[in-house]
Scaffold this active site. Structure first.
Site, PDB file in Angstrom:
ATOM      1  N   LYS A  16       0.831  -1.224   0.000  1.00  0.00           N
ATOM      2  CA  LYS A  16       0.000   0.000   0.000  1.00  0.00           C
ATOM      3  C   LYS A  16       0.856   1.260   0.000  1.00  0.00           C
ATOM      4  O   LYS A  16       0.503   2.255  -0.613  1.00  0.00           O
ATOM      5  CB  LYS A  16      -0.917   0.023   1.235  1.00  0.00           C
ATOM      6  CG  LYS A  16      -2.001  -1.023   1.221  1.00  0.00           C
ATOM      7  CD  LYS A  16      -2.883  -0.931   2.440  1.00  0.00           C
ATOM      8  CE  LYS A  16      -2.203  -1.333   3.717  1.00  0.00           C
ATOM      9  NZ  LYS A  16      -1.859  -2.757   3.815  1.00  0.00           N
ATOM     10  N   GLY A  40       3.486  -1.127   8.712  1.00  0.00           N
ATOM     11  CA  GLY A  40       4.795  -0.745   8.185  1.00  0.00           C
ATOM     12  C   GLY A  40       4.634  -0.489   6.697  1.00  0.00           C
ATOM     13  O   GLY A  40       4.478  -1.433   5.932  1.00  0.00           O
ATOM     14  N   HIS A  41       4.604   0.763   6.306  1.00  0.00           N
ATOM     15  CA  HIS A  41       4.409   1.100   4.891  1.00  0.00           C
ATOM     16  C   HIS A  41       5.751   1.466   4.283  1.00  0.00           C
ATOM     17  O   HIS A  41       6.391   2.430   4.683  1.00  0.00           O
ATOM     18  CB  HIS A  41       3.371   2.228   4.768  1.00  0.00           C
ATOM     19  CG  HIS A  41       1.999   1.782   5.184  1.00  0.00           C
ATOM     20  ND1 HIS A  41       0.921   2.602   5.273  1.00  0.00           N
ATOM     21  CD2 HIS A  41       1.540   0.547   5.516  1.00  0.00           C
ATOM     22  CE1 HIS A  41      -0.144   1.902   5.656  1.00  0.00           C
ATOM     23  NE2 HIS A  41       0.220   0.652   5.814  1.00  0.00           N
ATOM     24  N   GLN A 230      -3.027  -2.368   7.424  1.00  0.00           N
ATOM     25  CA  GLN A 230      -3.388  -3.801   7.441  1.00  0.00           C
ATOM     26  C   GLN A 230      -4.262  -4.151   6.225  1.00  0.00           C
ATOM     27  O   GLN A 230      -4.051  -3.593   5.163  1.00  0.00           O
ATOM     28  CB  GLN A 230      -4.074  -4.187   8.754  1.00  0.00           C
ATOM     29  CG  GLN A 230      -3.145  -4.157   9.973  1.00  0.00           C
ATOM     30  CD  GLN A 230      -2.982  -2.798  10.607  1.00  0.00           C
ATOM     31  OE1 GLN A 230      -3.930  -2.069  10.746  1.00  0.00           O
ATOM     32  NE2 GLN A 230      -1.775  -2.456  11.017  1.00  0.00           N
TER      33      GLN A 230
END
Ligand code: IMP
Length: 427
Positions: A16, A40-41, A230
């Site tokens: 994402k 965690g992106h 998520q």
């Protein structure tokens, strides 16, 4: 449509961050609406923007790398204020502009995660034994539980010394009763209070009524990007309960978690070309053989928050259709297609249930007993990382994309062929 919502379709880790990064270039506000620093992106950017190495954002929205975007941590997020200050500092050290009250706002209504919640999370996992969820250990569940129990601390409390004293007194009392029972160190009110007042002072310029700011922005026609964390199958209500997170990670959370009223918007589902999951819980298309090892290595499938190896499986059109329905996503961004180079292309199209019947729908119970029904298609051996035109993809890769569209009824608007910002194919 001025609002776009980006949602993970399965269990998170679909990529994402990268999608939000390229959409943020054309957006005024980027808003996180749920979860916390369990997310965690990951962004892989040119060194001129954020120095060398990939950038992993946990709490700060991914729009922070775009100078023009206002980034908002919405009321649905649970905020560890100490982690947030550290994350801001790290981003600043990498040369990014992060100015609280200017390009970073934090909802005064968002709930606070304390160190005590993390201890509680870890205790709860230990006590679950073999039924453990495999949480990230970041205190997410306990912080949301306190919110529901109406004893939670809100970010706005951090800048209200008397309110903070009151809410912290009750929390310390409640947690210490629990910790005494578990035989672990008790909390010290005075040091916690001092630390929270100090961190509140640091965050003060950014603590605002974010819902109001967003509604005003919406009325003014600003472009708003809602950044899901998520994925749909980790949604507290619609996911693979109880192996879920504690927030509403599907589109429903985008309204309750921001203070924006429900309105028409473009919802984009992000889905990987194969499936992954971290933590425990049912995973119908999971692979347990050498192919899983090879795919994990090829896709570098290790959690960006915990570093845990991700579980690997084939694409699951039953689950994707279900999440499409839940999220309202009409279009998909298909990520990591390049990783499937040299692998067979397999997807589950139905589940056989324990009673021998087949279903196209996602069951709420006994998911661990279903037998996925697979179709297999010939794979491709070419490296596709540099392809930018859909027509130039190998025919077998195009066939796979077409089969996913046919099975899910969703249009694949973009294909991602590598972690880099420019490694996308728009259709
Ligand atoms: P929690 O959110 O830490 O309570 O963990 C609950 C479940 O959600 C566990 O299976 C975690 O591994 C999973 N989870 C939480 N955040 C993420 C994420 O950002 N990506 C993938 N899985 C996650």
């Amino acid at each position: 449509m001025p609002t776009t919502c980006v949602i993970g379709i399965l269990w998170g880790d679909e990529g994402k961050g990268k999608v939000i990064d390229y959409l943020a270039a054309e957006t005024d506000f980027v808003v996180r609406f749920g979860g916390g620093h369990n997310a965690g992106h990951t962004l892989v950017l040119p060194p001129a923007i954020a120095g060398e190495g990939k950038l992993v954002l946990h709490l700060v929205p991914s729009g922070i790398v775009h100078a023009h975007a206002v980034n908002v941590i919405g009321n649905g997020v649970v905020v560890d204020p100490i982690h947030l200050c550290d994350e801001i500092e790290k981003l600043q050290k990498r040369g990014l502009r992060v100015e609280l009250g200017d390009n970073l706002l934090v909802s005064e209504r968002a709930h606070v995660i304390l160190g005590a919640h993390q201890r509680q999370d870890q205790l709860a996992e230990q006590s679950r034994g073999s039924g453990r969820i495999g949480t990230t250990g970041r205190g997410i569940g306990p912080a949301y539980s306190d919110r529901c129990s109406r004893i939670g601390m809100r970010v706005g409390d951090l800048v209200r010394p008397e309110a903070l004293r009151k809410v912290l007194t009750a929390l310390v009392e409640q947690k210490n009763a629990l910790f005494a029972q578990a035989g672990i160190d008790l909390l010290d009110f005075d040091s916690m209070y001092a630390e929270l007042i100090a961190v509140g002072e640091k965050l003060r310029p950014g603590i605002v009524d974010a819902g109001l700011a967003l509604r005003r922005a919406q009325s003014a026609g600003k472009r708003i990007l809602l950044e899901g964390a998520q994925g749909c199958l980790l949604d507290l209500e619609h996911g693979t309960y109880p192996f879920v997170t504690s927030s509403h990670s599907s589109t429903g959370g985008a309204f309750s978690g921001t203070g924006l009223p429900p309105h028409e918007m473009r919802t984009i589902g992000i889905v990987k070309a194969y499936a992954t999951r971290v933590g425990e819980g049912p995973f119908p298309t999971e692979l347990h053989d050498d192919t899983a090892e090879r795919l994990r290595a090829a896709g570098k499938e290790y959690g960006s928050t915990t570093g845990r190896p991700r579980r690997i499986g084939w694409f699951d059109t039953v689950a994707v259709r279900y999440s499409g329905g839940i999220s309202g996503a009409k279009e998909l961004v298909l990520t990591s297609l390049d990783v499937l180079q040299g692998f067979p292309l397999k997807m589950a199209t139905a589940y056989r249930l324990a009673d021998g019947t087949e279903t196209l729908d996602m069951p709420a119970f006994d998911l661990e007993t279903v037998e996925p029904q697979f179709v297999e298609m010939p794979g491709f051996d070419e490296n596709i990382c540099d392809v930018r035109d859909f027509d130039e993809l190998p025919q077998n890769a195009k066939n796979y994309v077409a089969a996913i569209e046919e099975q899910t009824g969703m249009r694949i608007s973009t294909v991602s062929v590598g972690p880099g910002r420019d490694q996308v194919i728009q259709r």
